[in-house]
Design a protein around this motif. Sequence first.
Motif, PDB file in Angstrom:
ATOM      1  N   PRO A   1      30.186  -4.787   4.850  1.00  0.00           N
ATOM      2  CA  PRO A   1      31.334  -4.787   3.943  1.00  0.00           C
ATOM      3  C   PRO A   1      31.706  -3.366   3.549  1.00  0.00           C
ATOM      4  CG  PRO A   1      29.335  -5.384   2.763  1.00  0.00           C
ATOM      5  CD  PRO A   1      28.969  -5.319   4.219  1.00  0.00           C
TER       6      PRO A   1
ATOM      7  N   PRO B   1      33.115  -1.182   0.295  1.00  0.00           N
ATOM      8  CA  PRO B   1      33.274  -1.325  -1.153  1.00  0.00           C
ATOM      9  C   PRO B   1      34.727  -1.087  -1.594  1.00  0.00           C
ATOM     10  CG  PRO B   1      32.231   0.770  -0.629  1.00  0.00           C
ATOM     11  CD  PRO B   1      32.314   0.008   0.668  1.00  0.00           C
ATOM     12  N   GLU B   2      35.157  -1.841  -2.598  1.00  0.00           N
ATOM     13  CA  GLU B   2      36.520  -1.727  -3.113  1.00  0.00           C
ATOM     14  C   GLU B   2      36.581  -0.686  -4.224  1.00  0.00           C
ATOM     15  OE1 GLU B   2      38.047  -5.466  -4.370  1.00  0.00           O
ATOM     16  OE2 GLU B   2      37.796  -6.429  -2.400  1.00  0.00           O
TER      17      GLU B   2
ATOM     18  N   LEU C   1      24.715  -2.563  -0.700  1.00  0.00           N
ATOM     19  CA  LEU C   1      26.034  -3.156  -0.939  1.00  0.00           C
ATOM     20  C   LEU C   1      26.018  -4.546  -0.337  1.00  0.00           C
ATOM     21  CD1 LEU C   1      29.005  -2.655  -1.954  1.00  0.00           C
ATOM     22  CD2 LEU C   1      29.529  -2.082   0.434  1.00  0.00           C
ATOM     23  N   THR C   2      26.134  -5.588  -1.164  1.00  0.00           N
ATOM     24  CA  THR C   2      26.029  -6.956  -0.678  1.00  0.00           C
ATOM     25  C   THR C   2      27.385  -7.599  -0.410  1.00  0.00           C
ATOM     26  OG1 THR C   2      25.921  -7.820  -2.939  1.00  0.00           O
ATOM     27  CG2 THR C   2      23.824  -7.281  -1.848  1.00  0.00           C
ATOM     28  N   SER C   3      28.451  -7.028  -0.974  1.00  0.00           N
ATOM     29  CA  SER C   3      29.811  -7.510  -0.729  1.00  0.00           C
ATOM     30  C   SER C   3      30.756  -6.395  -1.154  1.00  0.00           C
ATOM     31  CB  SER C   3      30.092  -8.789  -1.523  1.00  0.00           C
ATOM     32  OG  SER C   3      30.400  -8.485  -2.871  1.00  0.00           O
ATOM     33  N   PRO C   4      32.050  -6.501  -0.869  1.00  0.00           N
ATOM     34  CA  PRO C   4      32.975  -5.440  -1.297  1.00  0.00           C
ATOM     35  C   PRO C   4      32.998  -5.221  -2.808  1.00  0.00           C
ATOM     36  CG  PRO C   4      34.011  -6.804   0.379  1.00  0.00           C
ATOM     37  CD  PRO C   4      32.731  -7.499  -0.004  1.00  0.00           C
ATOM     38  N   LYS C   5      32.498  -6.207  -3.585  1.00  0.00           N
ATOM     39  CA  LYS C   5      32.570  -6.119  -5.043  1.00  0.00           C
ATOM     40  C   LYS C   5      31.199  -6.149  -5.718  1.00  0.00           C
ATOM     41  CE  LYS C   5      37.148  -8.258  -5.393  1.00  0.00           C
ATOM     42  NZ  LYS C   5      37.975  -9.294  -6.052  1.00  0.00           N
ATOM     43  N   LYS C   6      30.132  -6.034  -4.958  1.00  0.00           N
ATOM     44  CA  LYS C   6      28.807  -6.144  -5.569  1.00  0.00           C
ATOM     45  C   LYS C   6      27.792  -5.268  -4.853  1.00  0.00           C
ATOM     46  CE  LYS C   6      25.261  -9.519  -6.919  1.00  0.00           C
ATOM     47  NZ  LYS C   6      25.242  -9.108  -8.336  1.00  0.00           N
TER      48      LYS C   6
ATOM     49  N   ASN D   1      28.887  -4.535 -10.329  1.00  0.00           N
ATOM     50  CA  ASN D   1      29.996  -5.409  -9.941  1.00  0.00           C
ATOM     51  C   ASN D   1      31.336  -4.735 -10.193  1.00  0.00           C
ATOM     52  OD1 ASN D   1      28.699  -8.242  -9.389  1.00  0.00           O
ATOM     53  ND2 ASN D   1      27.698  -7.464 -11.219  1.00  0.00           N
TER      54      ASN D   1
END
Length: 244
Positions: free
Chosen positions: A107, A109-110, A200-205, A241
């Motif tokens: 992913p 990150p955002e 980084l586990t997702s774009p938001k976490k 987050n």
Amino acid sequence: MQNVLMALIFGILGSFALPAPSAAQSQTQEVTFVYCTQGAGCRCALSGMDAYFVASIFNAQEPPANADQLIMLTVGVETNWSALTPDQADEKYGGDGVCPIEVFLPPIPEDGTWVGAVRTTSVTGCAPQVAEMVPSMVGAMVFTRQIAWENKFHPAKLSSDPTSALVTWQELNPVLYSGTLNSPIKSDLLKVNGALSAKLTSPKKAIATLNLRIGAEGVNAEILASIGMADCRTTAVYDFNKVD
């Protein structure tokens, strides 16, 4: 995150007016996750996480000594280290005995406002005053800042001071880092090791872990033992987050 680490270190050491930190070992080989359904076989994938990080997620203080030879096996709601190979696990749980390893695109990150909080998952072998102090101290720490990632995850950006040299980060893959704590505090009495992981586990976490061990050798070990600090270990988990 570095400012949180510094407060944690000084807080522990300050309770005894003793100084310290240096560096700890962690297993950095990427762990294979194997997800199985009874009678239907398994799916296998590289986790993007090292053994130290995986162990911290599942509340294990340290990974097994032979973690580089193990898989993280999930069957139903149970997840444990296993000596089975991915193919052996697939056959055991009803597959054809062939479990290809899947690789997922990491992913990105955002950009935006990220909020982080830290919680202590384990305090062991420490004097009572340290064990009582650490959870409330780290539990009250909250991080909020605007982050422009530039399409690249790096855990230093999760700090109020991204240029700080308190942690030396090593990239294991685009979303997984291991870190070594570099403390400006020097002590002949204490040996304080610090190892970190950030994922980084997702774009938001994102999730990070810190493992501190306070110990000593020889006569100094006897001094620490006399005050209940023979082998003081603290493991903290940080959650970050994106909120907007």
